[in-house]
Write an enzyme that holds these catalytic residues in place. Structure first.
Site, PDB file in Angstrom:
ATOM      1  CG  HIS A  61      94.249   1.489 -40.030  1.00 27.73           C
ATOM      2  ND1 HIS A  61      93.977  -0.083 -40.498  1.00 27.73           N
ATOM      3  CD2 HIS A  61      93.034   1.843 -39.494  1.00 27.73           C
ATOM      4  CE1 HIS A  61      92.310  -0.178 -40.948  1.00 27.73           C
ATOM      5  NE2 HIS A  61      91.786   0.869 -40.500  1.00 27.73           N
ATOM      6  CG  HIS A  63      89.224   2.682 -38.496  1.00 29.99           C
ATOM      7  ND1 HIS A  63      89.297   2.642 -40.133  1.00 29.99           N
ATOM      8  CD2 HIS A  63      89.072   4.053 -38.333  1.00 29.99           C
ATOM      9  CE1 HIS A  63      88.817   3.865 -39.736  1.00 29.99           C
ATOM     10  NE2 HIS A  63      88.189   4.367 -38.786  1.00 29.99           N
ATOM     11  CG  ASP A  65      87.494  -1.563 -37.780  1.00 28.85           C
ATOM     12  OD1 ASP A  65      88.147  -0.505 -36.928  1.00 28.85           O
ATOM     13  OD2 ASP A  65      87.218  -2.360 -38.605  1.00 28.85           O
ATOM     14  CG  HIS A  66      91.912  -2.733 -38.650  1.00 26.48           C
ATOM     15  ND1 HIS A  66      92.470  -3.186 -39.763  1.00 26.48           N
ATOM     16  CD2 HIS A  66      90.456  -1.648 -38.648  1.00 26.48           C
ATOM     17  CE1 HIS A  66      90.927  -2.963 -40.456  1.00 26.48           C
ATOM     18  NE2 HIS A  66      90.244  -2.860 -39.909  1.00 26.48           N
ATOM     19  CG  HIS A 149      91.868   3.911 -43.781  1.00 23.57           C
ATOM     20  ND1 HIS A 149      90.637   3.403 -44.502  1.00 23.57           N
ATOM     21  CD2 HIS A 149      91.762   3.448 -42.772  1.00 23.57           C
ATOM     22  CE1 HIS A 149      89.926   3.124 -43.727  1.00 23.57           C
ATOM     23  NE2 HIS A 149      91.196   2.698 -42.585  1.00 23.57           N
ATOM     24  CG  ASP A 172      90.548  -1.086 -43.378  1.00 19.54           C
ATOM     25  OD1 ASP A 172      90.127  -1.989 -44.227  1.00 19.54           O
ATOM     26  OD2 ASP A 172      89.905  -0.582 -42.488  1.00 19.54           O
ATOM     27  CG  HIS A 236      87.873  -5.361 -42.608  1.00 22.08           C
ATOM     28  ND1 HIS A 236      86.982  -5.197 -42.116  1.00 22.08           N
ATOM     29  CD2 HIS A 236      88.742  -4.695 -42.398  1.00 22.08           C
ATOM     30  CE1 HIS A 236      86.516  -3.791 -41.852  1.00 22.08           C
ATOM     31  NE2 HIS A 236      87.826  -3.265 -42.067  1.00 22.08           N
TER      32      HIS A 236
HETATM   33 ZN   LIG Z   1      88.844  -1.345 -40.846  1.00 19.40          ZN
HETATM   34 ZN   LIG Z   2      90.283   1.190 -41.361  1.00 16.66          ZN
END
Ligand SMILES: [Zn+2]
Ligand SMILES: [Zn+2]
Length: 273
Positions: A61, A63, A65-66, A149, A172, A236
């Site tokens: 995805h 997001h 942080d990924h 998510h 996630d 994570h």
């Molecule tokens: Zn995450």
């Molecule tokens: Zn996420």
């Protein structure tokens, strides 16, 4: 045989010893990087894998942080390959726009390098493919399925099969039937997890907000049990896993899942098959 190496077990809650979320999967001659959080190429280098040798980048995805190091993966691939070798990037719908925006942000760098190096004449070559489900790679076989998510959507999980072994990367997600199906009978399920019991007590609503769209350790373990996987690999960690706490996390998982549970530091390696 498939090797799974946790190239980043961290989260937006910075822990100096954990790179951002990312997992390296080695299946035969193929190397897949799944998500590319903060510092991931340093961890991949420690595992002996450079951007030049990646078969593809898989994104669960978008997001931040990924995908923190998306620009790093793209440019490092570009400047360390000596014949143009497009990097396949497979992610959910929306990936193409994010990759294009990343390339736009890199425009000055791209122009400097093309101007300066006689043997670099083209911008980074990427091939973006967007999927919500189905087969996305033939050999080794990679299939994807939607996860949950929300309000982050769409999000996807990956199943990689090679030589009779299978690994599923959930990303996630809260528990959902599409993930159960994708993970059914897999050797390894790599699942992100948060300690709901700890996060619930944090006196910050912004942090408690994450409770409703992540799986707790117990929920990830229950997914592993329903899917009948052999090994659950947790990653994570929120809050960051600290030395000496591993048994607490294992005990929470063991309440729901009787199989093997693996967790630990960056570069933890688990083998399937
Ligand atoms: Zn995450
Ligand atoms: Zn996420």
């Amino acid at each position: 045989m498939i090797d799974v190496i946790l190239t980043g077990t961290g989260s937006p809650m910075i822990d100096q010893n954990r790179a951002g979320p990312s997992t390296l999967v080695i299946a035969g001659d193929s190397r897949f990087l799944v998500d590319c959080g903060r510092g991931v190429l340093m961890r991949a280098a420690a595992a002996g894998v450079g951007a030049a040798s990646l078969s593809a980048l898989l994104l669960t995805h978008l997001h931040s942080d990924h995908i923190t190091d998306l620009g790093d993966v793209i440019t490092t691939r570009w400047v360390t390959t000596f014949t143009p070798t497009p990097l396949p990037i497979i992610g959910p719908p929306g990936t193409k726009a994010v990759v294009e925006a990343t390339l736009a942000a890199l425009a000055p760098d791209i122009s400097y390098r093309i101007a300066h190096h006689a043997d670099i004449n083209e911008p980074p070559a990427v091939q973006v493919h967007e999927y919500r489900s189905g087969t996305v790679w033939e050999s080794p076989r990679i299939t994807v399925a939607p996860t949950d998510h929300r309000p982050v959507e769409p999000t996807i999980a990956f199943r990689i099969e090679h030589d009779g072994a299978s690994v599923v990367l959930a990303g996630d997600t809260v528990p959902c039937s599409t993930l159960d199906e994708l993970a059914s009978g897999a050797n390894i399920l790599v699942h992100t997890a948060i300690r709901k019991d700890l996060v619930e007590q944090v006196p910050s609503q912004r942090l408690r907000d994450i409770l409703d769209y992540h799986s707790s350790v117990e929920q990830a373990a229950a997914t592993a049990a329903r899917a009948g996987v052999d090994t659950l690999v947790l990653t994570h960690y929120v809050p960051p896993l600290t030395a000496g706490q591993e048994d607490q996390w294992r005990a929470l998982a063991a309440a729901e899942f009787t199989g093997r549970v693996e967790l630990g530091d960056d570069l933890l390696r688990v083998t399937a098959g």
